[in-house]
Write a protein that holds these residues in place. Structure first.
Motif, PDB file in Angstrom:
ATOM      1  N   ALA A  44      43.649  61.766  30.840  1.00 28.58           N
ATOM      2  CA  ALA A  44      42.518  61.189  30.122  1.00 28.58           C
ATOM      3  C   ALA A  44      42.786  59.719  29.824  1.00 28.58           C
ATOM      4  CB  ALA A  44      42.279  61.962  28.832  1.00 28.58           C
ATOM      5  N   ALA A  45      41.804  58.871  30.121  1.00 27.19           N
ATOM      6  CA  ALA A  45      42.011  57.431  29.975  1.00 27.19           C
ATOM      7  C   ALA A  45      41.145  56.812  28.890  1.00 27.19           C
ATOM      8  CB  ALA A  45      41.733  56.732  31.310  1.00 27.19           C
ATOM      9  N   ARG A  46      39.825  57.027  28.927  1.00 24.88           N
ATOM     10  CA  ARG A  46      38.903  56.402  27.967  1.00 24.88           C
ATOM     11  C   ARG A  46      37.728  57.313  27.686  1.00 24.88           C
ATOM     12  NH1 ARG A  46      41.457  51.882  25.792  1.00 24.88           N
ATOM     13  NH2 ARG A  46      42.911  51.286  27.411  1.00 24.88           N
ATOM     14  N   PHE A  71      44.960  52.813  41.956  1.00 24.32           N
ATOM     15  CA  PHE A  71      43.603  52.677  41.445  1.00 24.32           C
ATOM     16  C   PHE A  71      43.428  53.624  40.254  1.00 24.32           C
ATOM     17  CE2 PHE A  71      39.151  54.264  41.691  1.00 24.32           C
ATOM     18  CZ  PHE A  71      38.448  53.069  41.579  1.00 24.32           C
ATOM     19  N   GLY A  72      42.998  53.070  39.105  1.00 21.23           N
ATOM     20  CA  GLY A  72      42.859  53.859  37.895  1.00 21.23           C
ATOM     21  C   GLY A  72      43.983  53.670  36.901  1.00 21.23           C
ATOM     22  N   GLU A  73      44.941  52.805  37.200  1.00 24.49           N
ATOM     23  CA  GLU A  73      46.054  52.554  36.278  1.00 24.49           C
ATOM     24  C   GLU A  73      45.537  52.098  34.916  1.00 24.49           C
ATOM     25  OE1 GLU A  73      49.992  52.297  34.965  1.00 24.49           O
ATOM     26  OE2 GLU A  73      49.240  53.138  36.835  1.00 24.49           O
ATOM     27  N   ALA A  74      44.471  51.311  34.906  1.00 24.61           N
ATOM     28  CA  ALA A  74      43.810  50.898  33.669  1.00 24.61           C
ATOM     29  C   ALA A  74      42.309  50.959  33.899  1.00 24.61           C
ATOM     30  CB  ALA A  74      44.233  49.482  33.275  1.00 24.61           C
ATOM     31  N   VAL A  75      41.559  51.298  32.865  1.00 21.95           N
ATOM     32  CA  VAL A  75      40.100  51.275  32.947  1.00 21.95           C
ATOM     33  C   VAL A  75      39.553  50.638  31.688  1.00 21.95           C
ATOM     34  CG1 VAL A  75      39.928  53.297  34.460  1.00 21.95           C
ATOM     35  CG2 VAL A  75      39.824  53.596  31.988  1.00 21.95           C
ATOM     36  N   GLU A 124      46.788  46.085  33.201  1.00 27.00           N
ATOM     37  CA  GLU A 124      46.149  46.226  31.885  1.00 27.00           C
ATOM     38  C   GLU A 124      44.748  45.606  31.967  1.00 27.00           C
ATOM     39  OE1 GLU A 124      47.211  47.696  29.051  1.00 27.00           O
ATOM     40  OE2 GLU A 124      49.087  48.336  29.974  1.00 27.00           O
ATOM     41  N   LEU A 125      43.810  46.187  31.233  1.00 23.83           N
ATOM     42  CA  LEU A 125      42.467  45.638  31.113  1.00 23.83           C
ATOM     43  C   LEU A 125      42.089  45.608  29.646  1.00 23.83           C
ATOM     44  CD1 LEU A 125      40.664  47.519  34.040  1.00 23.83           C
ATOM     45  CD2 LEU A 125      41.490  45.166  34.052  1.00 23.83           C
TER      46      LEU A 125
END
Length: 486
Positions: A346-348, A414-418, A479-480
């Motif tokens: 789970a990311a965001r 792809f998807g390391e940060a969102v 990082e984003l």
């Protein structure tokens, strides 16, 4: 002090510096945030406040951490590339590069600082412009190696300004990596975002203030989250009990053989974060769980989803939702995920389809290409409803998806940060996705929200060269800029 903050201009097409988000945790209060953004979009760019809007034009802007970037000849000194939102979406023609080498900020870049190791956004001085908060977690402070530092760069009508401050822990300690975890939230409800900063097993809180840009060494208040005999693994902000004060959601770990984790909530109040946890703490099988915060069921109280990439924990602890209530997290009645098993973590949480319910973005950086190459990456969006998360109508995107530029390559990550935010001002959360290993230097993909969720139509892919930023092995997109969950 070796730490510093500096704004490197490199500005094209009218941007004069660099900044971040202005609304506190943009993962919470989905219904109100999207309604406000939709109204602003109808009235014009300057009508109201958009989360993540550095220059106040009604469009969210994006900061891209490149902690391995070479600056002034110093390997892995690190930087943050900044690009601005517009009616057509993220406009890479208007950009700047933020590092410790630029005008207006103290300090100089040094090899291995990793400036950009964490990037969050919030309006910390309450002027309506989002500011960027950036960590350099390997910054040396005097003789203390990897003690860590934090830089705040302030937004303005022209974009990121040349006003910035930099600071470190009140007690700089070697290898403490001050700022390795960051979160912002208005913990005292004074209209300005506050900054929560990891400092080994404790959290240092810098209160937002109108004069913060004139405060070289801001005052810090120390709080000790539950279960942090070892260290902190996760910091997030959200209003768990719906009282209007942001709360701090933490995951800490016990320094014992089992390395168990503890999920806890420190409540906000008129005097700031309280040291007594809100409600019951949650014991986790181990520490490496991420706590993702947002309002899934649309009741005005933020919920917490826990997840881990490890496979040796109990399955029902994956994507487990703890509902927010007036008394804190409902630890007695967690919502167990019943849908299809999800690869990744789970990311965001953010309201992508504009229905008033936050949706969950799951990042699977290990997803394979069609010909079997590892770590290409994918993201999946699980819809939030009044009855919690569902995989009905779930969307999955990769660099092979229709309309998305590029193609899946092994080790892209792809998807390391969102980073969900309204980059085109239409009232819905779009999604920026980092691929820090793509073409060795890193890249970011932007996906925009349509009537039924994200779409590949109009999506874009850009790298450091497109922002005039250093390229070689930069880890651009690791990082984003976000407002809370790390």
């Amino acid at each position: 002090m070796a730490a510093g903050a500096a704004v490197v201009a490199a500005v094209a097409a009218g941007a004069s510096a660099v900044g971040t988000d202005g609304d506190g945790p943009d993962q919470s209060s989905a219904k109100a945030a999207n309604a406000a953004n939709a109204a602003n979009a109808a009235k014009g760019p300057n009508a109201g406040k958009t989360a993540g809007d550095i220059d106040g034009d009604g469009y969210a802007d994006l900061g891209v951490g490149a902690p391995d970037g070479t600056v002034s000849g110093k390997s892995k000194a690190g930087y943050v590339g900044v690009t601005y939102g517009a009616k057509s979406g993220v406009d890479t023609g208007r950009h700047s590069t933020l590092s410790q080498a630029g005008k207006g900020v103290p300090g100089t870049p040094e090899a291995g600082d990793h400036f950009g190791s964490a990037v969050v956004r919030g309006d910390v001085d309450g002027d309506g412009y989002t500011d960027l908060v950036v960590a350099a977690n390997y910054e040396a402070i005097g003789k203390a190696k990897r003690a860590g530092s934090v830089t705040v760069v302030f937004g303005s009508k022209d974009g990121l300004s040349s006003d910035a401050i930099a600071f470190h822990s009140p007690k700089a300690t070697a290898y403490a990596q001050f700022g390795d975890q960051l979160a912002v939230g208005d913990y005292n409800h004074d209209g300005r975002d506050d900054i929560a900063i990891s400092d080994q097993g404790k959290v240092q809180v810098v209160n937002g203030a109108a004069n913060l840009r004139d405060t070289a060494t801001p005052k810090m208040t120390t709080v000790a989250p539950p279960g942090t005999e070892g260290d902190l693994d996760s910091l997030s902000s959200g209003d768990i009990n719906g009282d209007g004060f942001s709360d701090l959601v933490t995951v800490g770990w016990q320094d014992d053989g089992a390395d168990e984790g503890t999920l806890g909530v420190l409540p906000g109040s008129s005097t700031g974060l309280k040291s007594k946890p809100l409600g019951k703490n949650v014991m986790l099988p181990f520490s490496s769980y991420r706590a993702v915060v947002g309002d899934i069921n649309g009741d005005g109280k933020d919920d917490v989803v826990t997840d881990t990439s490890f496979e040796d924990g109990p399955e029902d602890a994956r994507l487990r939702t703890f509902p927010g209530t007036a008394k804190g997290l409902d630890t007695d009645n967690p919502v167990i995920w019943k849908g299809k098993k999800q690869a990744g973590i789970a990311a965001r949480l953010s309201d992508i389809n504009g229905d008033g319910h936050d949706d969950l973005v799951v990042s699977d950086t290990g997803a394979e290409t069609s010909d079997g190459y590892n770590d290409a990456g994918a993201i999946t969006v699980l819809k939030g409803t009044k009855n919690w998360l569902t995989d009905e109508g779930a969307q999955t995107f990769t660099l092979d998806s229709e309309g998305v530029p590029g193609s899946m390559e092994g080790n892209d990550k792809f998807g390391e940060a969102v980073s969900p935010a309204d980059y085109n001002g239409d009232g819905k959360s779009d999604l920026a996705i980092g691929a820090p290993n793509r073409a060795k230097n890193g890249a970011v993909v932007t996906l925009y929200a349509g009537a039924d969720g994200l779409t590949g139509k109009g999506s874009a892919l850009f790298g450091p060269k497109d922002l005039g930023s250093p390229e070689t092995d930069a880890a651009f997109g690791q990082e984003l800029s976000n407002s809370a969950t790390k």
